[in-house]
Design a protein around this motif. Structure first.
Motif, PDB file in Angstrom:
ATOM      1  N   ARG A   9       0.866  -1.179   0.000  1.00  0.00           N
ATOM      2  CA  ARG A   9       0.000   0.000   0.000  1.00  0.00           C
ATOM      3  C   ARG A   9       0.898   1.222   0.000  1.00  0.00           C
ATOM      4  O   ARG A   9       1.747   1.359   0.891  1.00  0.00           O
ATOM      5  CB  ARG A   9      -0.885   0.023   1.245  1.00  0.00           C
ATOM      6  N   GLY A  10       0.712   2.068  -1.011  1.00  0.00           N
ATOM      7  CA  GLY A  10       1.543   3.260  -1.122  1.00  0.00           C
ATOM      8  C   GLY A  10       0.714   4.518  -0.948  1.00  0.00           C
ATOM      9  O   GLY A  10      -0.418   4.605  -1.427  1.00  0.00           O
ATOM     10  N   TYR A  11       1.285   5.462  -0.244  1.00  0.00           N
ATOM     11  CA  TYR A  11       0.603   6.724   0.025  1.00  0.00           C
ATOM     12  C   TYR A  11       1.513   7.887  -0.334  1.00  0.00           C
ATOM     13  O   TYR A  11       2.731   7.791  -0.189  1.00  0.00           O
ATOM     14  CB  TYR A  11       0.244   6.848   1.514  1.00  0.00           C
ATOM     15  N   LEU A  12       0.918   8.979  -0.787  1.00  0.00           N
ATOM     16  CA  LEU A  12       1.619  10.237  -0.958  1.00  0.00           C
ATOM     17  C   LEU A  12       1.215  11.135   0.198  1.00  0.00           C
ATOM     18  O   LEU A  12       0.019  11.278   0.486  1.00  0.00           O
ATOM     19  CB  LEU A  12       1.244  10.897  -2.287  1.00  0.00           C
ATOM     20  N   ALA A  13       2.202  11.725   0.862  1.00  0.00           N
ATOM     21  CA  ALA A  13       1.942  12.512   2.064  1.00  0.00           C
ATOM     22  C   ALA A  13       2.689  13.838   1.981  1.00  0.00           C
ATOM     23  O   ALA A  13       3.912  13.862   1.800  1.00  0.00           O
ATOM     24  CB  ALA A  13       2.402  11.736   3.298  1.00  0.00           C
ATOM     25  N   PHE A  14       1.950  14.930   2.101  1.00  0.00           N
ATOM     26  CA  PHE A  14       2.573  16.249   2.218  1.00  0.00           C
ATOM     27  C   PHE A  14       2.765  16.524   3.706  1.00  0.00           C
ATOM     28  O   PHE A  14       1.797  16.498   4.469  1.00  0.00           O
ATOM     29  CB  PHE A  14       1.676  17.332   1.609  1.00  0.00           C
ATOM     30  N   VAL A  15       4.012  16.763   4.113  1.00  0.00           N
ATOM     31  CA  VAL A  15       4.319  16.917   5.533  1.00  0.00           C
ATOM     32  C   VAL A  15       4.989  18.252   5.809  1.00  0.00           C
ATOM     33  O   VAL A  15       5.603  18.858   4.927  1.00  0.00           O
ATOM     34  CB  VAL A  15       5.242  15.777   6.042  1.00  0.00           C
ATOM     35  N   TRP A  16       4.876  18.706   7.054  1.00  0.00           N
ATOM     36  CA  TRP A  16       5.583  19.905   7.505  1.00  0.00           C
ATOM     37  C   TRP A  16       7.047  19.566   7.736  1.00  0.00           C
ATOM     38  O   TRP A  16       7.375  18.516   8.286  1.00  0.00           O
ATOM     39  CB  TRP A  16       4.983  20.420   8.796  1.00  0.00           C
ATOM     40  N   GLY A  17       7.915  20.471   7.316  1.00  0.00           N
ATOM     41  CA  GLY A  17       9.340  20.257   7.501  1.00  0.00           C
ATOM     42  C   GLY A  17       9.883  19.298   6.463  1.00  0.00           C
ATOM     43  O   GLY A  17       9.130  18.692   5.691  1.00  0.00           O
ATOM     44  N   VAL A  18      11.195  19.163   6.437  1.00  0.00           N
ATOM     45  CA  VAL A  18      11.863  18.274   5.492  1.00  0.00           C
ATOM     46  C   VAL A  18      12.746  17.315   6.290  1.00  0.00           C
ATOM     47  O   VAL A  18      13.594  17.766   7.057  1.00  0.00           O
ATOM     48  CB  VAL A  18      12.717  19.067   4.478  1.00  0.00           C
ATOM     49  N   PRO A  19      12.532  16.009   6.140  1.00  0.00           N
ATOM     50  CA  PRO A  19      13.372  15.050   6.869  1.00  0.00           C
ATOM     51  C   PRO A  19      14.849  15.248   6.534  1.00  0.00           C
ATOM     52  O   PRO A  19      15.193  15.683   5.439  1.00  0.00           O
ATOM     53  CB  PRO A  19      12.871  13.687   6.379  1.00  0.00           C
ATOM     54  N   HIS A  86       2.733   8.060  12.800  1.00  0.00           N
ATOM     55  CA  HIS A  86       4.165   7.858  12.619  1.00  0.00           C
ATOM     56  C   HIS A  86       4.863   9.130  12.140  1.00  0.00           C
ATOM     57  O   HIS A  86       5.925   9.494  12.650  1.00  0.00           O
ATOM     58  CB  HIS A  86       4.422   6.718  11.634  1.00  0.00           C
ATOM     59  N   LEU A  87       4.278   9.828  11.159  1.00  0.00           N
ATOM     60  CA  LEU A  87       4.928  11.026  10.650  1.00  0.00           C
ATOM     61  C   LEU A  87       4.940  12.136  11.697  1.00  0.00           C
ATOM     62  O   LEU A  87       5.938  12.851  11.833  1.00  0.00           O
ATOM     63  CB  LEU A  87       4.269  11.487   9.349  1.00  0.00           C
ATOM     64  N   ALA A  88       3.860  12.270  12.458  1.00  0.00           N
ATOM     65  CA  ALA A  88       3.842  13.261  13.540  1.00  0.00           C
ATOM     66  C   ALA A  88       4.891  12.908  14.592  1.00  0.00           C
ATOM     67  O   ALA A  88       5.596  13.778  15.109  1.00  0.00           O
ATOM     68  CB  ALA A  88       2.447  13.340  14.169  1.00  0.00           C
ATOM     69  N   HIS A  89       5.018  11.625  14.902  1.00  0.00           N
ATOM     70  CA  HIS A  89       6.000  11.137  15.868  1.00  0.00           C
ATOM     71  C   HIS A  89       7.415  11.478  15.402  1.00  0.00           C
ATOM     72  O   HIS A  89       8.300  11.799  16.204  1.00  0.00           O
ATOM     73  CB  HIS A  89       5.832   9.618  16.022  1.00  0.00           C
ATOM     74  N   ALA A  90       7.631  11.449  14.090  1.00  0.00           N
ATOM     75  CA  ALA A  90       8.949  11.756  13.512  1.00  0.00           C
ATOM     76  C   ALA A  90       9.171  13.265  13.381  1.00  0.00           C
ATOM     77  O   ALA A  90      10.218  13.703  12.911  1.00  0.00           O
ATOM     78  CB  ALA A  90       9.076  11.089  12.142  1.00  0.00           C
ATOM     79  N   GLY A  91       8.188  14.061  13.782  1.00  0.00           N
ATOM     80  CA  GLY A  91       8.321  15.512  13.719  1.00  0.00           C
ATOM     81  C   GLY A  91       7.878  16.120  12.411  1.00  0.00           C
ATOM     82  O   GLY A  91       8.149  17.290  12.138  1.00  0.00           O
ATOM     83  N   ASP A  98      -5.347  18.367  11.698  1.00  0.00           N
ATOM     84  CA  ASP A  98      -5.608  19.128  12.921  1.00  0.00           C
ATOM     85  C   ASP A  98      -5.465  18.276  14.175  1.00  0.00           C
ATOM     86  O   ASP A  98      -5.288  18.799  15.268  1.00  0.00           O
ATOM     87  CB  ASP A  98      -7.023  19.733  12.884  1.00  0.00           C
ATOM     88  N   VAL A  99      -5.561  16.970  14.019  1.00  0.00           N
ATOM     89  CA  VAL A  99      -5.508  16.093  15.188  1.00  0.00           C
ATOM     90  C   VAL A  99      -4.069  15.820  15.617  1.00  0.00           C
ATOM     91  O   VAL A  99      -3.708  15.986  16.777  1.00  0.00           O
ATOM     92  CB  VAL A  99      -6.249  14.768  14.908  1.00  0.00           C
ATOM     93  N   TYR A 100      -3.238  15.425  14.655  1.00  0.00           N
ATOM     94  CA  TYR A 100      -1.877  15.036  14.990  1.00  0.00           C
ATOM     95  C   TYR A 100      -0.839  16.113  14.684  1.00  0.00           C
ATOM     96  O   TYR A 100       0.316  15.978  15.068  1.00  0.00           O
ATOM     97  CB  TYR A 100      -1.496  13.738  14.263  1.00  0.00           C
TER      98      TYR A 100
END
Length: 164
Positions: A9-19, A86-91, A98-100
């Motif tokens: 299962r593959g997902y595309l995720a727009f996240v805050w910050g850059v790993p 998981h992504l919120a946990h990773a920062g 709005d939840v995580y």
């Protein structure tokens, strides 16, 4: 041994910050949040959860500093809210979560007006399930579905790329 469920299962995720790295794996057990039954959380003794991620694109904010990224995520397990937790946990919580990602709301100020408008218009997490690979239970044939990014995320991506 008979496998059930999705092979991939593959997902595309727009996240805050850059790993800080180009790709990685988050292995962190997930359980219900003891303080909020609607939420999940990374908790010792929770159910095993593994998320692989890879940076596809990075986006700079108005100050030219990296503000967001597009990740491709692959799930080895399917826990409730797994990618969001998981992504919120990773920062790096999801844009529009709005939840995580509630502590990241002020980050939107680093986006240009077009990007801010696209994000506000989402009204949801910036997450898209783009890939599903299954093995047909009877024939054993490998079946693969890919779906293009929906219009609202496409508009968000275009705005982020333009830095407007």
């Amino acid at each position: 041994h008979g496998r059930t469920g999705a092979m991939e299962r593959g997902y595309l995720a727009f996240v805050w910050g850059v790993p800080s790295r180009a790709h990685g794996t988050i292995e962190a057990p997930i359980d219900r949040n003891p303080h909020n039954r609607e939420k999940m959380a990374v908790r010792a003794g929770g159910r095993e959860a593994v998320t692989h991620w890879q940076v596809l694109e990075t986006y700079a904010g108005r100050d030219d500093k990296p503000v967001a990224a597009l990740l491709a995520c692959r799930l080895e397990t399917g826990r409730t809210h797994q990618i969001r937790v998981h992504l919120a946990h990773a920062g790096h919580p999801l844009l529009g979560d709005d939840v995580y990602g509630s502590g990241f709301k002020t980050k939107a100020a680093q986006l240009g007006p077009r990007s801010r408008a696209a994000l506000a218009g989402l009204g949801r997490q910036a997450l898209h399930a783009y890939l599903l690979v299954l093995e047909h239970p009877a024939s054993g044939e490998i079946l693969r579905w890919e779906t293009p990014m929906p219009e609202d995320l496409f508009l968000l991506q275009a705005a982020l790329r333009s830095r407007e």
